[in-house]
Design an enzyme around this catalytic site. Structure first.
Site, mmCIF file in Angstrom:
data_model
loop_
_atom_site.group_PDB
_atom_site.id
_atom_site.type_symbol
_atom_site.label_atom_id
_atom_site.label_comp_id
_atom_site.label_asym_id
_atom_site.label_seq_id
_atom_site.Cartn_x
_atom_site.Cartn_y
_atom_site.Cartn_z
ATOM 1 N N ASP A 10 33.555 47.517 25.816
ATOM 2 C CA ASP A 10 33.943 46.841 26.839
ATOM 3 C C ASP A 10 35.335 47.176 27.105
ATOM 4 O O ASP A 10 36.014 47.663 26.310
ATOM 5 C CB ASP A 10 33.858 45.522 26.586
ATOM 6 C CG ASP A 10 34.387 44.451 27.856
ATOM 7 O OD1 ASP A 10 34.082 44.732 28.815
ATOM 8 O OD2 ASP A 10 35.098 43.531 27.360
ATOM 9 N N ASP A 12 37.916 44.939 29.833
ATOM 10 C CA ASP A 12 38.767 43.826 29.822
ATOM 11 C C ASP A 12 38.570 42.865 28.721
ATOM 12 O O ASP A 12 37.592 42.549 28.124
ATOM 13 C CB ASP A 12 38.369 42.960 30.901
ATOM 14 C CG ASP A 12 38.589 43.714 32.282
ATOM 15 O OD1 ASP A 12 39.929 43.853 32.441
ATOM 16 O OD2 ASP A 12 37.791 43.801 33.191
ATOM 17 N N GLU A 19 43.348 40.174 31.357
ATOM 18 C CA GLU A 19 43.205 39.245 32.028
ATOM 19 C C GLU A 19 44.181 38.334 32.400
ATOM 20 O O GLU A 19 44.576 38.223 33.646
ATOM 21 C CB GLU A 19 41.974 38.087 31.489
ATOM 22 C CG GLU A 19 40.708 38.995 31.116
ATOM 23 C CD GLU A 19 39.869 39.279 32.821
ATOM 24 O OE1 GLU A 19 40.552 38.956 33.753
ATOM 25 O OE2 GLU A 19 38.889 39.801 32.623
ATOM 26 N N GLY A 53 33.081 39.468 37.091
ATOM 27 C CA GLY A 53 33.303 40.276 38.240
ATOM 28 C C GLY A 53 34.119 39.425 39.102
ATOM 29 O O GLY A 53 34.151 38.359 39.483
ATOM 30 N N GLY A 54 35.311 40.236 39.662
ATOM 31 C CA GLY A 54 36.207 39.477 40.314
ATOM 32 C C GLY A 54 35.973 38.885 41.555
ATOM 33 O O GLY A 54 36.375 37.896 42.014
ATOM 34 N N ARG A 57 33.858 36.138 41.071
ATOM 35 C CA ARG A 57 35.026 34.880 40.443
ATOM 36 C C ARG A 57 35.476 34.304 41.910
ATOM 37 O O ARG A 57 35.463 33.177 41.847
ATOM 38 C CB ARG A 57 35.942 35.538 39.774
ATOM 39 C CG ARG A 57 36.818 34.531 38.942
ATOM 40 C CD ARG A 57 37.336 35.103 37.796
ATOM 41 N NE ARG A 57 36.696 35.783 37.176
ATOM 42 C CZ ARG A 57 36.962 37.126 36.227
ATOM 43 N NH1 ARG A 57 37.953 37.805 36.694
ATOM 44 N NH2 ARG A 57 35.726 37.744 35.606
ATOM 45 N N HIS A 80 39.564 40.660 47.403
ATOM 46 C CA HIS A 80 39.289 41.395 46.214
ATOM 47 C C HIS A 80 39.642 42.767 46.480
ATOM 48 O O HIS A 80 40.113 43.667 45.448
ATOM 49 C CB HIS A 80 37.765 41.553 45.802
ATOM 50 C CG HIS A 80 37.465 41.972 44.432
ATOM 51 N ND1 HIS A 80 36.806 43.297 44.187
ATOM 52 C CD2 HIS A 80 37.905 41.807 43.127
ATOM 53 C CE1 HIS A 80 36.823 43.606 42.927
ATOM 54 N NE2 HIS A 80 37.355 42.676 42.388
ATOM 55 N N LYS A 83 43.289 42.815 45.793
ATOM 56 C CA LYS A 83 43.620 42.591 44.331
ATOM 57 C C LYS A 83 43.538 43.786 43.602
ATOM 58 O O LYS A 83 44.170 44.236 42.635
ATOM 59 C CB LYS A 83 42.651 41.615 43.802
ATOM 60 C CG LYS A 83 42.865 41.095 42.390
ATOM 61 C CD LYS A 83 41.733 41.704 41.727
ATOM 62 C CE LYS A 83 41.672 41.918 40.274
ATOM 63 N NZ LYS A 83 40.847 42.756 39.400
ATOM 64 N N THR A 121 32.372 45.554 33.510
ATOM 65 C CA THR A 121 32.124 44.715 34.881
ATOM 66 C C THR A 121 33.036 44.975 35.790
ATOM 67 O O THR A 121 32.975 44.828 37.026
ATOM 68 C CB THR A 121 32.003 43.272 34.372
ATOM 69 O OG1 THR A 121 30.779 43.114 33.510
ATOM 70 C CG2 THR A 121 32.043 42.476 35.652
ATOM 71 N N ASP A 178 34.470 41.408 23.672
ATOM 72 C CA ASP A 178 35.627 40.175 23.426
ATOM 73 C C ASP A 178 34.879 38.984 23.750
ATOM 74 O O ASP A 178 35.505 38.060 23.569
ATOM 75 C CB ASP A 178 36.788 40.539 24.348
ATOM 76 C CG ASP A 178 36.848 40.433 25.593
ATOM 77 O OD1 ASP A 178 35.748 40.902 26.261
ATOM 78 O OD2 ASP A 178 37.303 39.172 26.208
HETATM 79 C C1 XBP Z 1 35.344 41.722 33.093
HETATM 80 C C2 XBP Z 1 35.249 40.983 34.498
HETATM 81 C C3 XBP Z 1 35.962 41.737 35.441
HETATM 82 C C4 XBP Z 1 37.483 41.358 35.645
HETATM 83 C C5 XBP Z 1 38.278 41.610 36.792
HETATM 84 O O1 XBP Z 1 34.335 41.429 32.329
HETATM 85 O O2 XBP Z 1 34.691 40.007 34.560
HETATM 86 O O3 XBP Z 1 35.694 41.140 36.692
HETATM 87 O O4 XBP Z 1 38.034 40.259 35.151
HETATM 88 O O5 XBP Z 1 37.902 43.116 37.407
HETATM 89 P P1 XBP Z 1 34.011 42.115 30.982
HETATM 90 P P2 XBP Z 1 37.196 43.364 38.796
HETATM 91 O O6 XBP Z 1 35.044 42.227 30.301
HETATM 92 O O7 XBP Z 1 32.812 41.372 30.539
HETATM 93 O O8 XBP Z 1 33.160 43.451 31.735
HETATM 94 O O9 XBP Z 1 38.066 42.638 39.821
HETATM 95 O O10 XBP Z 1 37.346 44.899 38.944
HETATM 96 O O11 XBP Z 1 35.892 42.567 38.881
HETATM 97 MG MG MG Z 2 35.463 41.675 28.290
#
Ligand code: XBP
Ligand code: MG
Length: 245
Positions: A10, A12, A19, A53-54, A57, A80, A83, A121, A178
């Protein structure tokens, strides 16, 4: 190492602690750039992370602020896009560092001949430059992002697609995650899973993970899970190998 065929990382929260001081900051800059008063503080953002997913979210948040579904969808897409550009700038400026111990582990796995993949993601627009910045072009055999799958974690789609494209079956493959959302996705794809927690995920329900630690080391603490070795308090190739043995 023979039983350990591959590791799927993974991004993030796992490869990078992205984050709180990364995505959150870029979301807030996007709000400000659009002339909106919204601002996600550290604690509020932790709760919002439940939605992966941003763009999803943002849509969920805007819905909770009273926007109707169409308006929330339109504005979420616009915010988005902004961002993503802002976060990409942070990435290429080197402002999103690797978590301590990640480079050592990745180098060790490479040297041991373990195939390496990424399943995230996050969006391809910033994931690619991030991996390139830290690892160059050749470390990960295949990277799949939220831009290529229609269902995001905790759905297993991104993991299943990595397995399919790599020609791999789950035995011998470890996911490194994580969060609970990532753990659920990896296990639903049939993978063993190591969870390395961070400040946002330490309270997640991780009881089904094969091993939970609070860092890659040195001095990583075992939070849950069996007897996989942690030499000198570090997650090593031998740690991952024990999870598939
Ligand atoms: C990561 C996410 C991502 C990021 C933001 O989840 O949920 O959406 O927070 O990135 P994971 P984007 O670590 O479980 O993959 O804005 O590009 O979606
Ligand atoms: Mg993660």
């Amino acid at each position: 190492m023979s039983l350990l065929k591959a590791a799927v990382f993974d991004v993030d929260g796992t490869l990078v602690d992205s984050e709180r001081d990364g995505h959150r900051v870029a979301f807030n800059e996007a709000f400000a750039g659009a002339g909106l008063p919204d601002c996600w503080d550290v604690d509020a953002y932790g709760r919002l992370l439940e939605v992966t997913g941003g763009q999803h979210r943002l849509r969920a948040y805007l819905g909770s602020r009273g926007y109707n579904a169409d308006a929330a969808t339109r504005l979420a897409a616009e915010l988005h896009r902004a961002k993503t550009g802002l976060f990409r700038e942070m990435v290429v400026d080197g402002r999103i560092p690797l978590r301590p111990g990640v480079r050592r582990l990745v180098d060790e796995l490479c040297q041991a001949g373990v195939r390496l993949f990424v399943a995230t993601t996050g969006s391809r627009e910033w994931v690619e430059p991030l991996l390139h910045h830290h690892f160059g072009a050749a470390t990960f055999e295949l990277t799949l992002t939220g831009s290529e799958v229609s269902r995001l974690k905790p759905d297993p789609a991104v993991y299943l697609e990595v397995l399919r494209r790599a020609g791999l079956q789950p035995p011998g493959v470890v996911a490194v995650e994580d969060s609970a959302n990532g753990l659920v996705a990896a296990q639903a794809a049939g993978l063993s899973c190591l969870v390395v927690t961070n400040d946002y995920t330490a309270e997640d329900d991780l009881h089904s993970a094969d091993l939970v630690v609070d860092g890659f080391g040195p001095a990583a603490k075992r939070i849950a899970g069996g007897c996989a070795p942690l030499p000198d308090g570090s997650v090593t190739a031998s740690t991952l190998a024990a999870l598939v043995a």
